[in-house]
Design a protein around this motif. Structure first.
Motif, PDB file in Angstrom:
ATOM      1  N   GLY A 272     -11.428  20.171   3.520  1.00 39.86           N
ATOM      2  CA  GLY A 272     -11.637  19.738   2.143  1.00 39.86           C
ATOM      3  C   GLY A 272     -10.812  18.521   1.757  1.00 39.86           C
ATOM      4  N   GLY A 273     -10.195  17.871   2.746  1.00 42.81           N
ATOM      5  CA  GLY A 273      -9.391  16.687   2.445  1.00 42.81           C
ATOM      6  C   GLY A 273     -10.258  15.470   2.143  1.00 42.81           C
ATOM      7  N   THR A 274      -9.882  14.698   1.146  1.00 35.61           N
ATOM      8  CA  THR A 274     -10.566  13.429   0.862  1.00 35.61           C
ATOM      9  C   THR A 274      -9.483  12.396   0.551  1.00 35.61           C
ATOM     10  OG1 THR A 274     -10.689  14.017  -1.462  1.00 35.61           O
ATOM     11  CG2 THR A 274     -12.670  14.465  -0.125  1.00 35.61           C
ATOM     12  N   LEU A 275      -9.917  11.163   0.322  1.00 39.20           N
ATOM     13  CA  LEU A 275      -8.964  10.125  -0.093  1.00 39.20           C
ATOM     14  C   LEU A 275      -9.168   9.822  -1.573  1.00 39.20           C
ATOM     15  CD1 LEU A 275      -9.405   7.600   2.892  1.00 39.20           C
ATOM     16  CD2 LEU A 275      -7.487   9.147   2.533  1.00 39.20           C
ATOM     17  N   SER A 276      -8.095   9.765  -2.325  1.00 35.72           N
ATOM     18  CA  SER A 276      -8.216   9.432  -3.746  1.00 35.72           C
ATOM     19  C   SER A 276      -8.525   7.948  -3.893  1.00 35.72           C
ATOM     20  CB  SER A 276      -6.904   9.759  -4.459  1.00 35.72           C
ATOM     21  OG  SER A 276      -5.925   8.800  -4.076  1.00 35.72           O
ATOM     22  N   GLU A 277      -8.928   7.552  -5.102  1.00 37.54           N
ATOM     23  CA  GLU A 277      -9.205   6.123  -5.381  1.00 37.54           C
ATOM     24  C   GLU A 277      -8.014   5.256  -4.995  1.00 37.54           C
ATOM     25  OE1 GLU A 277     -11.681   4.191  -7.405  1.00 37.54           O
ATOM     26  OE2 GLU A 277     -12.930   5.767  -6.532  1.00 37.54           O
ATOM     27  N   THR A 278      -6.825   5.713  -5.397  1.00 36.12           N
ATOM     28  CA  THR A 278      -5.614   4.928  -5.109  1.00 36.12           C
ATOM     29  C   THR A 278      -5.369   4.836  -3.619  1.00 36.12           C
ATOM     30  OG1 THR A 278      -4.741   5.936  -7.097  1.00 36.12           O
ATOM     31  CG2 THR A 278      -3.184   4.671  -5.775  1.00 36.12           C
ATOM     32  N   GLU A 279      -5.603   5.933  -2.914  1.00 33.04           N
ATOM     33  CA  GLU A 279      -5.387   5.922  -1.457  1.00 33.04           C
ATOM     34  C   GLU A 279      -6.352   4.964  -0.767  1.00 33.04           C
ATOM     35  OE1 GLU A 279      -3.519  10.342  -0.493  1.00 33.04           O
ATOM     36  OE2 GLU A 279      -5.690  10.115  -0.618  1.00 33.04           O
ATOM     37  N   VAL A 280      -7.594   4.942  -1.233  1.00 34.21           N
ATOM     38  CA  VAL A 280      -8.574   4.016  -0.637  1.00 34.21           C
ATOM     39  C   VAL A 280      -8.079   2.587  -0.844  1.00 34.21           C
ATOM     40  CG1 VAL A 280     -10.902   3.061  -0.807  1.00 34.21           C
ATOM     41  CG2 VAL A 280     -10.571   5.537  -0.827  1.00 34.21           C
ATOM     42  N   ARG A 281      -7.690   2.284  -2.069  1.00 35.95           N
ATOM     43  CA  ARG A 281      -7.244   0.913  -2.353  1.00 35.95           C
ATOM     44  C   ARG A 281      -5.991   0.566  -1.545  1.00 35.95           C
ATOM     45  NH1 ARG A 281      -5.018  -0.574  -8.007  1.00 35.95           N
ATOM     46  NH2 ARG A 281      -3.110   0.088  -6.980  1.00 35.95           N
ATOM     47  N   ASP A 282      -5.053   1.485  -1.531  1.00 35.49           N
ATOM     48  CA  ASP A 282      -3.802   1.193  -0.827  1.00 35.49           C
ATOM     49  C   ASP A 282      -4.019   1.094   0.680  1.00 35.49           C
ATOM     50  OD1 ASP A 282      -2.581   1.009  -3.196  1.00 35.49           O
ATOM     51  OD2 ASP A 282      -1.126   2.611  -2.884  1.00 35.49           O
ATOM     52  N   ASN A 283      -5.004   1.817   1.202  1.00 36.50           N
ATOM     53  CA  ASN A 283      -5.284   1.680   2.631  1.00 36.50           C
ATOM     54  C   ASN A 283      -5.958   0.354   2.946  1.00 36.50           C
ATOM     55  OD1 ASN A 283      -4.317   3.784   4.404  1.00 36.50           O
ATOM     56  ND2 ASN A 283      -5.416   5.166   3.028  1.00 36.50           N
ATOM     57  N   LEU A 284      -6.785  -0.103   2.001  1.00 40.40           N
ATOM     58  CA  LEU A 284      -7.361  -1.439   2.199  1.00 40.40           C
ATOM     59  C   LEU A 284      -6.262  -2.484   2.255  1.00 40.40           C
ATOM     60  CD1 LEU A 284     -10.656  -1.471   0.312  1.00 40.40           C
ATOM     61  CD2 LEU A 284      -9.974  -3.352   1.748  1.00 40.40           C
ATOM     62  N   VAL A 285      -5.339  -2.393   1.314  1.00 35.67           N
ATOM     63  CA  VAL A 285      -4.193  -3.314   1.297  1.00 35.67           C
ATOM     64  C   VAL A 285      -3.430  -3.192   2.621  1.00 35.67           C
ATOM     65  CG1 VAL A 285      -1.988  -3.840   0.183  1.00 35.67           C
ATOM     66  CG2 VAL A 285      -3.959  -3.238  -1.215  1.00 35.67           C
ATOM     67  N   THR A 286      -3.192  -1.937   3.030  1.00 36.10           N
ATOM     68  CA  THR A 286      -2.453  -1.684   4.274  1.00 36.10           C
ATOM     69  C   THR A 286      -3.137  -2.323   5.467  1.00 36.10           C
ATOM     70  OG1 THR A 286      -1.684   0.426   3.425  1.00 36.10           O
ATOM     71  CG2 THR A 286      -1.597   0.150   5.808  1.00 36.10           C
TER      72      THR A 286
ATOM     73  N   GLY B  57       0.808  -1.202   0.000  1.00 30.39           N
ATOM     74  CA  GLY B  57       0.000   0.000   0.000  1.00 30.39           C
ATOM     75  C   GLY B  57       0.844   1.255   0.000  1.00 30.39           C
ATOM     76  N   THR B  58       1.478   1.529  -1.159  1.00 26.43           N
ATOM     77  CA  THR B  58       2.422   2.647  -1.254  1.00 26.43           C
ATOM     78  C   THR B  58       1.791   3.987  -0.878  1.00 26.43           C
ATOM     79  OG1 THR B  58       3.238   1.392  -3.108  1.00 26.43           O
ATOM     80  CG2 THR B  58       4.216   3.545  -2.784  1.00 26.43           C
ATOM     81  N   GLU B  59       0.490   4.140  -1.241  1.00 24.78           N
ATOM     82  CA  GLU B  59      -0.180   5.426  -0.960  1.00 24.78           C
ATOM     83  C   GLU B  59      -1.023   5.355   0.311  1.00 24.78           C
ATOM     84  OE1 GLU B  59      -0.526   8.335  -3.293  1.00 24.78           O
ATOM     85  OE2 GLU B  59       1.343   7.501  -4.029  1.00 24.78           O
ATOM     86  N   GLY B  60      -0.788   4.332   1.132  1.00 19.61           N
ATOM     87  CA  GLY B  60      -1.598   4.169   2.348  1.00 19.61           C
ATOM     88  C   GLY B  60      -0.917   4.733   3.579  1.00 19.61           C
ATOM     89  N   LEU B  61      -1.602   4.572   4.708  1.00 20.33           N
ATOM     90  CA  LEU B  61      -1.168   5.165   5.970  1.00 20.33           C
ATOM     91  C   LEU B  61       0.232   4.724   6.404  1.00 20.33           C
ATOM     92  CD1 LEU B  61      -2.608   7.041   7.956  1.00 20.33           C
ATOM     93  CD2 LEU B  61      -3.324   5.033   9.228  1.00 20.33           C
ATOM     94  N   LEU B  62       0.533   3.455   6.196  1.00 26.57           N
ATOM     95  CA  LEU B  62       1.796   2.898   6.675  1.00 26.57           C
ATOM     96  C   LEU B  62       3.004   3.454   5.913  1.00 26.57           C
ATOM     97  CD1 LEU B  62       2.522   0.657   8.784  1.00 26.57           C
ATOM     98  CD2 LEU B  62       2.546  -0.951   6.894  1.00 26.57           C
ATOM     99  N   MET B  63       2.825   3.675   4.607  1.00 27.65           N
ATOM    100  CA  MET B  63       3.965   3.978   3.740  1.00 27.65           C
ATOM    101  C   MET B  63       4.126   5.461   3.407  1.00 27.65           C
ATOM    102  SD  MET B  63       5.227   0.838   2.788  1.00 27.65           S
ATOM    103  CE  MET B  63       5.720   0.562   1.101  1.00 27.65           C
ATOM    104  N   THR B  64       3.119   6.291   3.691  1.00 25.35           N
ATOM    105  CA  THR B  64       3.242   7.698   3.301  1.00 25.35           C
ATOM    106  C   THR B  64       3.825   8.523   4.445  1.00 25.35           C
ATOM    107  OG1 THR B  64       0.945   7.997   3.945  1.00 25.35           O
ATOM    108  CG2 THR B  64       1.378   7.727   1.606  1.00 25.35           C
ATOM    109  N   ASP B  65       4.141   9.766   4.132  1.00 20.56           N
ATOM    110  CA  ASP B  65       4.743  10.659   5.119  1.00 20.56           C
ATOM    111  C   ASP B  65       4.189  12.072   4.953  1.00 20.56           C
ATOM    112  OD1 ASP B  65       6.719  10.541   7.220  1.00 20.56           O
ATOM    113  OD2 ASP B  65       7.697   9.059   5.941  1.00 20.56           O
ATOM    114  N   GLY B  66       4.586  12.951   5.856  1.00 18.26           N
ATOM    115  CA  GLY B  66       4.294  14.385   5.705  1.00 18.26           C
ATOM    116  C   GLY B  66       2.808  14.686   5.650  1.00 18.26           C
TER     117      GLY B  66
END
Ligand code: HEM
Length: 439
Positions: free
Chosen positions: A234-248, A76-85
């Motif tokens: 106004g923050g939301t999660l993109s399609e990729t972020e949703v998927r990567d968070n599921l994986v995460t 999950g490259t774009e998920g909670l575990l792998m992202t920063d900042g």
């Protein structure tokens, strides 16, 4: 810091591969801040709780999570575990509401139901492999509780379980290919790619199913919350972020709890006195009722048992951080870019902080008046990036132990030592088998 002079590169790599635990014991003879080299990478190990606290809790902004991106650990490259900042901050803000105590407690019923199903499937007097039983159980709970999806072990569950195994194999320090970048066309790397592609497709299918099931937009499982998440900025999660968070979440929230349970039950099978004390507490607090979230705060000994099991066998056994600025730790200069390791598996058994550190003694958490630094124990990490699933895991593990101990006695039938191996999580090298006897 001491090292790497005097540590030949190859010798290091081989000794880490053979026995990372002994390797760290040796590092510690050089001090609390020790630099070493493995497979061409230089690491600095922090071997004192105060340094762990500083990096995780006091100055998290100066030490970011390090994720070996070039090794292609796709969890999950774009998920909670792998992202920063700012990307991580927005996601954590959007996901946190799904992990409040009140929300977590609504999952208790599912946790108990799933544990009962596992208990029902065990035949009196038979042998079960705890690691695979709990892997299936925690996956079922996670999918049902967080995504409202029934995971059929024959289909979705199998692809997900296979991906979790593939990640572990890929990150196993004993597997030399771990140290080669993902683009190296080894058969193992190609196999890993294939497995992960199937995994991602499976996760996409789960999302589509959920989206069409929640036409009212009111479902309150984690996935539905992610799909409609937005905050006042106004923050939301993109399609990729949703998927990567599921994986995460499927990865981070299933093997970890499963391993903690495996080691806890193994230790209970080995220590009749501890099992008897725990049963007495369960009988007093729960009696003939069905375990619920309301019982859990009263189960102090159960909590101590799980705490002690994760001390000896921390499922997440080492954390990695990268210094973003120059720093000084323990009097040593840590230049920006330094990769730091914070090893739970080592600090949890440091005899400066624990009496008889190798002994399984839950009582130490109840009546031990030893004053130890807070970060001599950190199975869930610490600071702003501590495990978001900590309360979920604690509730789940306590309820599972309660259901199983009320119904069964456990006798250890595997080799006495499971020889944990340093994979992505602390995996037992062999199945941890117990014989179950109905009470
Ligand atoms: C982070 C351990 C269960 C989801 C972490 C970290 C640790 C950890 C040590 C911090 C890693 C770091 O700082 O580098 C564990 C253990 C568990 C467990 C030992 C069970 C006994 C769960 C569960 C979930 C979960 C059940 C999901 C429901 C996560 C996520 C993160 C995380 C998403 C990343 C948080 C962030 O960076 O903001 N976990 N975990 N974990 N855990 Fe857990």
């Amino acid at each position: 810091p001491p090292g790497p002079d005097g540590y030949p590169l190859v010798g290091n790599t081989l000794s880490v591969v053979r026995d990372p635990f002994a390797f760290y014991d040796e590092l510690a003879t050089h001090g609390d801040v020790v630099r070493y080299r493995v497979a061409g990478r230089t690491f600095t190990a922090l071997l004192h709780p105060d340094y762990v606290e500083r990096v995780l809790v006091s100055e998290p902004g100066r030490f970011e999570r390090y994720v070996f991106a070039d090794l292609g650990f796709d969890i999950g490259t774009e998920g909670l575990l792998m992202t920063d900042g700012t990307q991580w901050k927005r996601q954590r803000r959007l996901l946190q509401p799904a992990f409040t105590i009140d929300r977590i407690e609504t999952y208790a019923e599912t946790m108990v139901e799933c544990a009962e199903r596992t208990a029902d499937s065990w035949i009196d007097g038979s042998e079960v492999a705890l690691n695979s039983e709990f892997s299936e159980l925690t996956l079922r709970i996670l999918a049902k509780a967080l995504f409202d999806v029934e995971v059929d072990p024959a289909t979705d569950g199998e692809v997900i379980a296979r991906a979790a195994r593939a990640i572990n194999e890929r990150v196993n320090a004993r597997n030399l290919s771990t140290f080669l970048p993902q683009w190296v066309p080894l058969p193992a790397n190609r196999r890993y790619e294939r497995t992960m592609r199937a995994y991602r497709e499976q996760v996409d299918a789960l999302i589509d199913r959920r989206r069409s099931a929640d036409s009212s937009g009111e479902a309150d499982d984690l996935l539905s919350i992610m799909l409609r998440a937005s905050d006042d900025r106004g923050g939301t999660l993109s399609e990729t972020e949703v998927r990567d968070n599921l994986v995460t979440f499927l990865f981070a929230g299933h093997e970890t709890s499963s391993l903690a349970l495996t080691y806890a039950l193994m230790l209970l099978a080995r220590h009749d006195d501890v099992a008897a004390t725990l049963r007495a507490e369960l009988e007093e607090v729960i009696g003939d009722e069905r375990p619920t979230a309301a019982h859990v705060p009263e189960l102090e000994y159960a909590d101590a048992v799980l705490t002690e099991a994760m001390r000896l066998y921390p499922p997440a056994y080492i954390l990695f951080r990268k210094a973003t600025d120059d720093a000084v730790i323990g009097g040593y200069r840590i230049p920006a870019g330094t990769i730091l390791t914070l090893p739970q598996f080592h600090l949890h058994v440091d005899d400066r902080f624990y009496d008889d550190p190798e002994e399984f003694r839950p009582e130490r958490w109840l009546d031990d008046d030893r004053d130890r630094p807070e970060y001599a124990y950190f199975p869930f990490g610490g600071g702003p990036r501590h495990c978001i699933g900590m309360r979920f895991a604690t509730l789940e593990m306590t309820l599972i132990v309660a259901v199983l101990l009320c119904r069964f006695d456990f006798e250890l039938s595997s080799e006495p030592d499971p020889e944990p191996s340093a994979a992505a999580t602390l995996q037992p090298e062999n199945d941890v088998r117990v014989r179950v006897r109905r009470r």
